[in-house]
Design a protein around this motif. Structure first.
Motif, PDB file in Angstrom:
ATOM      1  N   UNK A 222      11.635   7.623 -15.797  1.00  0.00           N
ATOM      2  CA  UNK A 222      12.085   7.508 -17.171  1.00  0.00           C
ATOM      3  C   UNK A 222      11.878   8.770 -17.989  1.00  0.00           C
ATOM      4  N   UNK A 223      12.615   8.838 -19.070  1.00  0.00           N
ATOM      5  CA  UNK A 223      12.553  10.009 -19.948  1.00  0.00           C
ATOM      6  C   UNK A 223      11.303  10.007 -20.816  1.00  0.00           C
ATOM      7  N   UNK A 224      10.824   8.821 -21.169  1.00  0.00           N
ATOM      8  CA  UNK A 224       9.731   8.710 -22.138  1.00  0.00           C
ATOM      9  C   UNK A 224       8.488   8.135 -21.478  1.00  0.00           C
ATOM     10  N   UNK A 225       7.364   8.763 -21.745  1.00  0.00           N
ATOM     11  CA  UNK A 225       6.105   8.428 -21.109  1.00  0.00           C
ATOM     12  C   UNK A 225       5.182   7.720 -22.098  1.00  0.00           C
ATOM     13  N   UNK A 226       4.279   6.898 -21.587  1.00  0.00           N
ATOM     14  CA  UNK A 226       3.186   6.350 -22.372  1.00  0.00           C
ATOM     15  C   UNK A 226       1.956   7.205 -22.114  1.00  0.00           C
ATOM     16  N   UNK A 227       1.251   7.576 -23.172  1.00  0.00           N
ATOM     17  CA  UNK A 227       0.066   8.409 -23.020  1.00  0.00           C
ATOM     18  C   UNK A 227      -1.018   7.958 -24.006  1.00  0.00           C
ATOM     19  N   UNK A 228      -2.198   8.473 -23.811  1.00  0.00           N
ATOM     20  CA  UNK A 228      -3.286   8.285 -24.784  1.00  0.00           C
ATOM     21  C   UNK A 228      -3.830   9.652 -25.182  1.00  0.00           C
ATOM     22  N   UNK A 229      -2.925  10.631 -25.298  1.00  0.00           N
ATOM     23  CA  UNK A 229      -3.311  12.006 -25.616  1.00  0.00           C
ATOM     24  C   UNK A 229      -3.920  12.122 -27.010  1.00  0.00           C
ATOM     25  N   UNK A 230      -3.579  11.202 -27.903  1.00  0.00           N
ATOM     26  CA  UNK A 230      -4.125  11.172 -29.264  1.00  0.00           C
ATOM     27  C   UNK A 230      -4.123   9.724 -29.721  1.00  0.00           C
ATOM     28  N   UNK A 231      -4.788   9.441 -30.813  1.00  0.00           N
ATOM     29  CA  UNK A 231      -4.796   8.079 -31.328  1.00  0.00           C
ATOM     30  C   UNK A 231      -3.383   7.634 -31.696  1.00  0.00           C
ATOM     31  N   UNK A 232      -2.604   8.566 -32.257  1.00  0.00           N
ATOM     32  CA  UNK A 232      -1.222   8.255 -32.613  1.00  0.00           C
ATOM     33  C   UNK A 232      -0.398   7.908 -31.366  1.00  0.00           C
ATOM     34  N   UNK A 233      -0.559   8.713 -30.315  1.00  0.00           N
ATOM     35  CA  UNK A 233       0.177   8.463 -29.073  1.00  0.00           C
ATOM     36  C   UNK A 233      -0.239   7.128 -28.452  1.00  0.00           C
ATOM     37  N   UNK A 234      -1.535   6.818 -28.494  1.00  0.00           N
ATOM     38  CA  UNK A 234      -2.022   5.559 -27.939  1.00  0.00           C
ATOM     39  C   UNK A 234      -1.458   4.371 -28.713  1.00  0.00           C
ATOM     40  N   UNK A 235      -1.465   4.460 -30.031  1.00  0.00           N
ATOM     41  CA  UNK A 235      -0.935   3.363 -30.853  1.00  0.00           C
ATOM     42  C   UNK A 235       0.555   3.145 -30.572  1.00  0.00           C
TER      43      UNK A 235
END
Length: 301
Positions: A222-235
């Motif tokens: 997929x083009x879009x990944x799930x990450x926890x690189x920052x609190x914003x990304x995790x949320x």
């Protein structure tokens, strides 16, 4: 620590499973032996890719059978209660091995792949893997995806104008799957991939750091990944998991049904019909379309 982690997750009310790989081996492992590695026709060892363990060497499946009997009972003793995942084995054609000590053909490799799959299924109460090769289907409960589709580098297939859901029409109702690797994290993906997931009867898989290959290597999930690189990304990532659950909940019961037919019509309309007569109608175009007297707006206009 591993055992404690498994028990902690179970006490929280979740299922937990682990991930093994019966194809690759790495010199860093204390069980590594060159005697297990596939030998190519020219006499070299079959080295295919590199990951966090270093260079990956393919293991002859006849040799891997003994390793499976050695390693998996110990892993099962830790008490995981989810659907154990064995990477790769169901999506690749077994290697020809030209080792004088353990020569093996593709057909012989399939026999040992089936033995490994059956044994793993019995040991853990189920079997999941990466793909859907026919030889794996008897004991396969879940496949991460049925095909790479056009997601692996968006490669064009010169002999094909579109991908048709032939696998889904054949097997839906007998196992769980993602229609293609591009439908991993479906709620976060572009509209076409998102709609493909719904129309073709997928089962959600939400995968953090699905783009794990580095050095400009192609990623395929997929083009879009799930990450926890920052609190914003995790949320944001967690919100996509919630969206996926909400969207999938009304469709869950259809996993018990065969797909009776799948029609690709004009104007971007596609219709998936289940054996009970229920239908899902998707508009893959970028404009509203009238179908059976009703206006069908594009997905995520």
């Amino acid at each position: 620590g591993f055992r404690e982690t498994i028990e902690h997750v179970k006490k929280l009310g979740y299922r937990i499973s682990t991930h093994t790989n019966t194809i690759d081996s790495y010199e860093i492992a204390d069980t590594f032996t060159w005697d297990d590695v596939v030998v190519s026709r020219d006499g070299s060892y079959n080295q295919n890719g590199h990951y966090s363990g270093g260079y990956a060497y393919h293991v002859c499946l006849e040799k891997q059978w003994k390793n499976t009997l050695r390693d998996l009972p110990k892993l099962a003793s830790f008490g995981e209660n989810g659907l154990h995942f064995t990477d790769v084995i169901s999506i690749v054609v077994p290697d020809d091995c030209h080792s004088p000590a353990h020569p093996s053909s593709t057909s012989n490799g399939i026999i040992y792949a089936q033995k490994i799959i059956k044994y793993t299924h019995g040991l853990f109460g189920g079997f999941s893997s990466e793909g859907c090769m026919d030889f794996a289907m008897k004991y396969l409960d879940y496949a991460l995806y049925t095909t790479f589709g056009n997601a692996f580098g968006k490669t064009e297939r010169p002999l094909a104008s579109r991908f048709l859901p032939i696998f889904e029409i054949t097997y839906h109702g007998t196992l769980l799957y993602n229609p293609s690797s591009a439908t991993i994290n479906f709620s976060a993906q572009p509209p076409k991939d998102h709609l493909d997931f719904i129309m073709r009867g997928g089962k959600p898989s939400m995968y953090f750091y699905s783009k794990f290959r580095t050095g400009n290597a192609l990623n395929w999930m997929g083009e879009n990944d799930l990450t926890c690189a920052s609190n914003e990304a995790l949320c944001w990532s967690v919100s996509k998991i919630k969206e996926a659950l909400d969207e999938y909940a009304p469709l869950m019961d259809k996993q018990f049904l065969y797909i009776a037919r799948y029609d690709v019509l004009g104007d971007g309309i596609e219709v998936c019909t289940y054996e009970d007569g229920s239908r899902i109608i998707g508009n893959f175009s970028d404009k509203p379309v009238v179908f059976e007297g009703k206006l069908r707006v594009p997905f995520f206009p």
